[in-house]
Write an enzyme that holds these catalytic residues in place. Structure first.
Site, PDB file in Angstrom:
ATOM      1  N   LYS A 167       5.579  -0.317   6.903  1.00  0.00           N
ATOM      2  CA  LYS A 167       4.235   0.026   7.385  1.00  0.00           C
ATOM      3  C   LYS A 167       3.994  -0.567   8.771  1.00  0.00           C
ATOM      4  CE  LYS A 167       2.581   0.720   2.730  1.00  0.00           C
ATOM      5  NZ  LYS A 167       1.911   0.251   1.524  1.00  0.00           N
ATOM      6  N   GLN A 183      -1.353  -4.834  -0.385  1.00  0.00           N
ATOM      7  CA  GLN A 183      -0.191  -4.253  -1.054  1.00  0.00           C
ATOM      8  C   GLN A 183      -0.231  -4.523  -2.556  1.00  0.00           C
ATOM      9  OE1 GLN A 183       1.905  -2.259   0.476  1.00  0.00           O
ATOM     10  NE2 GLN A 183       3.361  -1.974  -1.172  1.00  0.00           N
ATOM     11  N   ASP A 218      -6.001   3.038   2.408  1.00  0.00           N
ATOM     12  CA  ASP A 218      -5.190   3.473   1.260  1.00  0.00           C
ATOM     13  C   ASP A 218      -5.930   4.541   0.453  1.00  0.00           C
ATOM     14  OD1 ASP A 218      -2.615   2.523   0.726  1.00  0.00           O
ATOM     15  OD2 ASP A 218      -3.343   0.568   0.039  1.00  0.00           O
TER      16      ASP A 218
HETATM   17  N1  GUN Z   1       2.398  -0.310  -3.570  1.00  0.00           N
HETATM   18  C1  GUN Z   1       3.212   0.764  -3.632  1.00  0.00           C
HETATM   19  N2  GUN Z   1       2.708   1.767  -2.885  1.00  0.00           N
HETATM   20  C2  GUN Z   1       1.554   1.318  -2.347  1.00  0.00           C
HETATM   21  C3  GUN Z   1       0.591   1.883  -1.478  1.00  0.00           C
HETATM   22  O1  GUN Z   1       0.669   3.046  -1.061  1.00  0.00           O
HETATM   23  N3  GUN Z   1      -0.449   1.075  -1.136  1.00  0.00           N
HETATM   24  C4  GUN Z   1      -0.572  -0.177  -1.605  1.00  0.00           C
HETATM   25  N4  GUN Z   1      -1.648  -0.870  -1.229  1.00  0.00           N
HETATM   26  N5  GUN Z   1       0.297  -0.737  -2.421  1.00  0.00           N
HETATM   27  C5  GUN Z   1       1.360   0.009  -2.782  1.00  0.00           C
END
Ligand code: GUN
Length: 284
Positions: free
Chosen positions: A53, A97, A120
């Protein structure tokens, strides 16, 4: 004739180029779009995802910070940090996350994020906005799937779309987005009786369960559009989706590969949401 591929790598590249262009325009006005990523604990997969990311953001001109916190961080401390970021006008997007350590209540944590910074799209306010058709942030995976359907010119009005999976992050928002486009939507799940009879009626199938070979050629109507959200490993350890790709591609009209399908689109849509958050903050 085998199905045409919907190339998530190529499409996500285009989207990233648009993000880079719009980001440059914002920067020219003195605004640096910024994403704050919070990682709690040392889950190896989360470590990889969050580093991706940051890399994706940097490559498109967005600023991303990755804050690492120990697994035993008290929930109150995480909430306090989120509230600081909520109040910081230089931060446009906040991403916590998942999964979080077991002593934390993920819903409570996510709902502490200001909805205007929920890139998100996991906040209950974002889910509610989607439900009633108001502007908010769309969860990145279903948002990316819609971009793929748009890219092939799929007109959903009056079509039968079947979503397999009912998660809050993919299945349910996906169904809402398809409904917004006037598709007739069926949501299937682990308790669905005779899945194949339903999928065989579908013009569009979105498989989002996390089970290898869930969708096989005999379950697909000739010419259907098949979107594979699954991320699994086969016996050889290679990445594969929920769809028996080699079989289904002989029947479907369009199909997304794994890897190189939905995955890169999900990554790209986080960038879109972050940029959008920064643009909206300027419009306020
Ligand atoms: N864990 C796995 N995929 C994601 C995601 O798209 N966002 C977040 N915040 N955690 C994750």
């Amino acid at each position: 004739m085998p199905a045409q591929l919907i190339d998530g790598n190529a499409l996500s590249k285009q989207i990233r180029a648009e993000v880079a262009h719009r980001t440059a325009a914002l920067k020219a006005r003195g605004v640096q779009p910024k994403l704050a990523i919070l990682l709690v604990g040392d889950d190896p997969a989360s470590d990889v995802y969050t580093r991706h990311k940051v890399k994706d953001s940097t490559e498109t001109g967005l600023l991303a910070t990755l804050e690492r916190h120990p697994a035993d961080l008290p929930e109150a401390a995480l909430l306090a940090r989120i509230r600081e970021l909520n109040a910081d006008p230089a931060v446009h997007g906040i991403l916590v996350q998942l999964p979080l350590p077991r002593h934390m209540d993920a819903s409570h944590v996510i709902e502490t994020i200001a909805p205007a910074k929920d890139v998100d799209g996991f906040h209950i306010a974002s889910a509610g906005a989607l439900m009633v058709g108001r502007p908010g942030f769309l969860p990145c995976t279903p948002y990316g799937c819609m971009k793929m359907l748009d890219a092939i010119g799929c007109d959903l009005r009056g079509k039968h779309a079947v979503v397999i999976g009912r998660s809050n992050i993919v299945g349910k928002p996906m169904a809402m987005l398809l409904l917004q486009r006037h598709a007739t939507v069926t949501i299937c799940h682990s308790a669905t009786a005779n899945l194949a009879a339903i999928t065989r009626q579908a013009d569009v199938i979105v498989a989002a369960v996390g089970k290898r070979n869930l969708l096989t050629a005999d379950m697909v109507k000739p010419g259907a559009v098949v979107i594979d959200v699954g991320m699994n490993r086969n016996d050889a350890g290679a990445l594969c989706g929920d769809v028996d790709f080699e079989g289904v591609r002989q029947v479907a009209g369009w199909i997304t590969p794994v890897p190189g399908g939905v995955g890169p689109m999900t990554r790209a849509m986080l960038l879109v949401n972050t940029l959008e958050a920064a643009e909206r903050a300027q419009a306020d």
